[in-house]
Design a protein around this motif. Structure first.
Motif, PDB file in Angstrom:
ATOM      1  N   GLY A  16      47.758 -45.553 -10.657  1.00 35.74           N
ATOM      2  CA  GLY A  16      48.411 -46.669  -9.962  1.00 35.74           C
ATOM      3  C   GLY A  16      49.530 -47.276 -10.797  1.00 35.74           C
ATOM      4  O   GLY A  16      50.595 -47.610 -10.277  1.00 35.74           O
ATOM      5  N   LYS A  17      49.301 -47.407 -12.089  1.00 37.67           N
ATOM      6  CA  LYS A  17      50.341 -47.939 -12.978  1.00 37.67           C
ATOM      7  C   LYS A  17      51.533 -46.987 -13.062  1.00 37.67           C
ATOM      8  O   LYS A  17      52.685 -47.423 -13.105  1.00 37.67           O
ATOM      9  N   LEU A  18      51.260 -45.686 -13.074  1.00 38.80           N
ATOM     10  CA  LEU A  18      52.344 -44.699 -13.077  1.00 38.80           C
ATOM     11  C   LEU A  18      53.184 -44.853 -11.814  1.00 38.80           C
ATOM     12  O   LEU A  18      54.413 -44.913 -11.872  1.00 38.80           O
ATOM     13  N   ARG A  19      52.510 -44.929 -10.667  1.00 40.63           N
ATOM     14  CA  ARG A  19      53.213 -45.120  -9.388  1.00 40.63           C
ATOM     15  C   ARG A  19      54.070 -46.374  -9.433  1.00 40.63           C
ATOM     16  O   ARG A  19      55.253 -46.349  -9.091  1.00 40.63           O
ATOM     17  N   ASP A  20      53.475 -47.484  -9.868  1.00 34.01           N
ATOM     18  CA  ASP A  20      54.206 -48.746  -9.907  1.00 34.01           C
ATOM     19  C   ASP A  20      55.417 -48.666 -10.835  1.00 34.01           C
ATOM     20  O   ASP A  20      56.492 -49.171 -10.512  1.00 34.01           O
ATOM     21  N   SER A  21      55.256 -48.006 -11.979  1.00 32.12           N
ATOM     22  CA  SER A  21      56.363 -47.932 -12.935  1.00 32.12           C
ATOM     23  C   SER A  21      57.506 -47.078 -12.394  1.00 32.12           C
ATOM     24  O   SER A  21      58.662 -47.300 -12.733  1.00 32.12           O
ATOM     25  N   ILE A  22      57.185 -46.120 -11.530  1.00 31.51           N
ATOM     26  CA  ILE A  22      58.216 -45.248 -10.958  1.00 31.51           C
ATOM     27  C   ILE A  22      58.915 -45.909  -9.780  1.00 31.51           C
ATOM     28  O   ILE A  22      60.141 -45.873  -9.671  1.00 31.51           O
ATOM     29  N   PHE A  23      58.158 -46.534  -8.900  1.00 32.02           N
ATOM     30  CA  PHE A  23      58.735 -47.051  -7.666  1.00 32.02           C
ATOM     31  C   PHE A  23      59.285 -48.468  -7.775  1.00 32.02           C
ATOM     32  O   PHE A  23      60.015 -48.908  -6.896  1.00 32.02           O
ATOM     33  N   GLU A  24      58.957 -49.198  -8.821  1.00 29.10           N
ATOM     34  CA  GLU A  24      59.473 -50.561  -8.987  1.00 29.10           C
ATOM     35  C   GLU A  24      60.565 -50.556 -10.045  1.00 29.10           C
ATOM     36  O   GLU A  24      60.407 -49.987 -11.113  1.00 29.10           O
ATOM     37  N   GLY A  25      61.667 -51.198  -9.741  1.00 26.45           N
ATOM     38  CA  GLY A  25      62.749 -51.297 -10.708  1.00 26.45           C
ATOM     39  C   GLY A  25      63.465 -49.974 -10.909  1.00 26.45           C
ATOM     40  O   GLY A  25      63.320 -49.040 -10.142  1.00 26.45           O
ATOM     41  N   GLY A  26      64.273 -49.914 -11.943  1.00 28.23           N
ATOM     42  CA  GLY A  26      65.022 -48.696 -12.249  1.00 28.23           C
ATOM     43  C   GLY A  26      66.389 -48.692 -11.592  1.00 28.23           C
ATOM     44  O   GLY A  26      66.814 -49.654 -10.964  1.00 28.23           O
ATOM     45  N   GLU A  27      67.066 -47.587 -11.755  1.00 27.26           N
ATOM     46  CA  GLU A  27      68.435 -47.459 -11.244  1.00 27.26           C
ATOM     47  C   GLU A  27      68.496 -47.110  -9.761  1.00 27.26           C
ATOM     48  O   GLU A  27      69.447 -47.476  -9.079  1.00 27.26           O
ATOM     49  N   LEU A  28      67.517 -46.397  -9.258  1.00 29.37           N
ATOM     50  CA  LEU A  28      67.492 -46.036  -7.839  1.00 29.37           C
ATOM     51  C   LEU A  28      66.778 -47.127  -7.045  1.00 29.37           C
ATOM     52  O   LEU A  28      65.764 -47.663  -7.501  1.00 29.37           O
ATOM     53  N   ASP A  29      67.300 -47.423  -5.873  1.00 26.68           N
ATOM     54  CA  ASP A  29      66.614 -48.417  -5.048  1.00 26.68           C
ATOM     55  C   ASP A  29      65.365 -47.802  -4.422  1.00 26.68           C
ATOM     56  O   ASP A  29      65.169 -46.582  -4.432  1.00 26.68           O
ATOM     57  N   ARG A  30      64.515 -48.635  -3.892  1.00 24.41           N
ATOM     58  CA  ARG A  30      63.213 -48.194  -3.365  1.00 24.41           C
ATOM     59  C   ARG A  30      63.379 -47.222  -2.203  1.00 24.41           C
ATOM     60  O   ARG A  30      62.647 -46.244  -2.086  1.00 24.41           O
ATOM     61  N   LYS A  31      64.353 -47.458  -1.322  1.00 22.68           N
ATOM     62  CA  LYS A  31      64.576 -46.557  -0.198  1.00 22.68           C
ATOM     63  C   LYS A  31      64.896 -45.151  -0.696  1.00 22.68           C
ATOM     64  O   LYS A  31      64.309 -44.168  -0.223  1.00 22.68           O
ATOM     65  N   THR A  32      65.767 -45.041  -1.671  1.00 21.77           N
ATOM     66  CA  THR A  32      66.146 -43.735  -2.225  1.00 21.77           C
ATOM     67  C   THR A  32      64.945 -43.048  -2.862  1.00 21.77           C
ATOM     68  O   THR A  32      64.721 -41.846  -2.666  1.00 21.77           O
ATOM     69  N   LYS A  33      64.143 -43.805  -3.594  1.00 17.63           N
ATOM     70  CA  LYS A  33      62.955 -43.234  -4.221  1.00 17.63           C
ATOM     71  C   LYS A  33      61.973 -42.717  -3.173  1.00 17.63           C
ATOM     72  O   LYS A  33      61.378 -41.652  -3.339  1.00 17.63           O
ATOM     73  N   GLU A  34      61.826 -43.457  -2.077  1.00 14.75           N
ATOM     74  CA  GLU A  34      60.915 -43.014  -1.023  1.00 14.75           C
ATOM     75  C   GLU A  34      61.448 -41.764  -0.319  1.00 14.75           C
ATOM     76  O   GLU A  34      60.677 -40.874   0.042  1.00 14.75           O
ATOM     77  N   LEU A  35      62.769 -41.666  -0.150  1.00 14.44           N
ATOM     78  CA  LEU A  35      63.350 -40.465   0.445  1.00 14.44           C
ATOM     79  C   LEU A  35      63.135 -39.256  -0.468  1.00 14.44           C
ATOM     80  O   LEU A  35      62.833 -38.152   0.009  1.00 14.44           O
ATOM     81  N   ILE A  36      63.268 -39.446  -1.776  1.00 11.55           N
ATOM     82  CA  ILE A  36      62.972 -38.370  -2.726  1.00 11.55           C
ATOM     83  C   ILE A  36      61.498 -37.993  -2.631  1.00 11.55           C
ATOM     84  O   ILE A  36      61.142 -36.808  -2.654  1.00 11.55           O
ATOM     85  N   ALA A  37      60.647 -38.992  -2.511  1.00  5.29           N
ATOM     86  CA  ALA A  37      59.205 -38.735  -2.400  1.00  5.29           C
ATOM     87  C   ALA A  37      58.891 -37.958  -1.123  1.00  5.29           C
ATOM     88  O   ALA A  37      58.008 -37.091  -1.124  1.00  5.29           O
ATOM     89  N   ILE A  38      59.601 -38.239  -0.040  1.00  7.05           N
ATOM     90  CA  ILE A  38      59.396 -37.483   1.200  1.00  7.05           C
ATOM     91  C   ILE A  38      59.748 -36.021   0.978  1.00  7.05           C
ATOM     92  O   ILE A  38      58.953 -35.125   1.311  1.00  7.05           O
ATOM     93  N   ALA A  39      60.921 -35.765   0.420  1.00  5.67           N
ATOM     94  CA  ALA A  39      61.337 -34.382   0.177  1.00  5.67           C
ATOM     95  C   ALA A  39      60.354 -33.672  -0.752  1.00  5.67           C
ATOM     96  O   ALA A  39      59.969 -32.522  -0.511  1.00  5.67           O
ATOM     97  N   SER A  40      59.919 -34.360  -1.788  1.00  3.83           N
ATOM     98  CA  SER A  40      58.955 -33.771  -2.722  1.00  3.83           C
ATOM     99  C   SER A  40      57.631 -33.488  -2.030  1.00  3.83           C
ATOM    100  O   SER A  40      56.995 -32.454  -2.273  1.00  3.83           O
ATOM    101  N   SER A  41      57.215 -34.392  -1.160  1.00  2.00           N
ATOM    102  CA  SER A  41      55.950 -34.216  -0.435  1.00  2.00           C
ATOM    103  C   SER A  41      56.010 -33.028   0.512  1.00  2.00           C
ATOM    104  O   SER A  41      55.025 -32.309   0.673  1.00  2.00           O
TER     105      SER A  41
END
Length: 121
Positions: A16-41
């Motif tokens: 859960g902490k790994l997930r939170d550290s990846i999806f919160e903050g950073g250079e990419l916005d949350r929408k972009t990260k979720e789109l990457i996660a969709i493609a990866s999934s």
């Protein structure tokens, strides 16, 4: 992951902490990260993950068209990856199939099949 929460709570918490550290903050916005996660999934063939990350992408402003494009990118990568993989021969298997066959010292054409393949042929 209810079973992980019960049997291995420290591992579940770390995940859960790994997930939170990846999806919160950073250079990419949350929408972009979720789109990457969709493609990866899609590439990992996890229907549950595609569903969850699609819902999260929409919640973060993604359109259905953007989700469709993320899926199309995964489809392209999956298809294209089948053109460039290598195997035990150390070269592209398609070059072995469609290219010139190797010849032994006597000039007889052959393929090196000493090791066999995973299907036993």
């Amino acid at each position: 992951m209810p079973f992980m929460n019960e049997i291995m709570p420290d591992t579940a918490e770390a995940f859960g902490k790994l997930r939170d550290s990846i999806f919160e903050g950073g250079e990419l916005d949350r929408k972009t990260k979720e789109l990457i996660a969709i493609a990866s999934s899609v590439l990992m063939r996890c229907q549950y993950c595609v569903d969850v990350h699609s819902q999260r992408a929409v919640a973060n402003g993604a359109s259905k068209k953007e989700i469709a494009e993320a899926i199309a990118i995964a489809m392209f990568i999956a298809g294209g990856s089948q053109l460039n993989w290598t195997n035990i021969y150390g070269e592209n298997v398609y070059d072995l199939i469609f290219g010139e066959k190797k010849s032994d010292k006597s000039g007889n054409e052959k393929l090196d099949k000493e090791k066999g393949c995973c299907c036993g042929n």
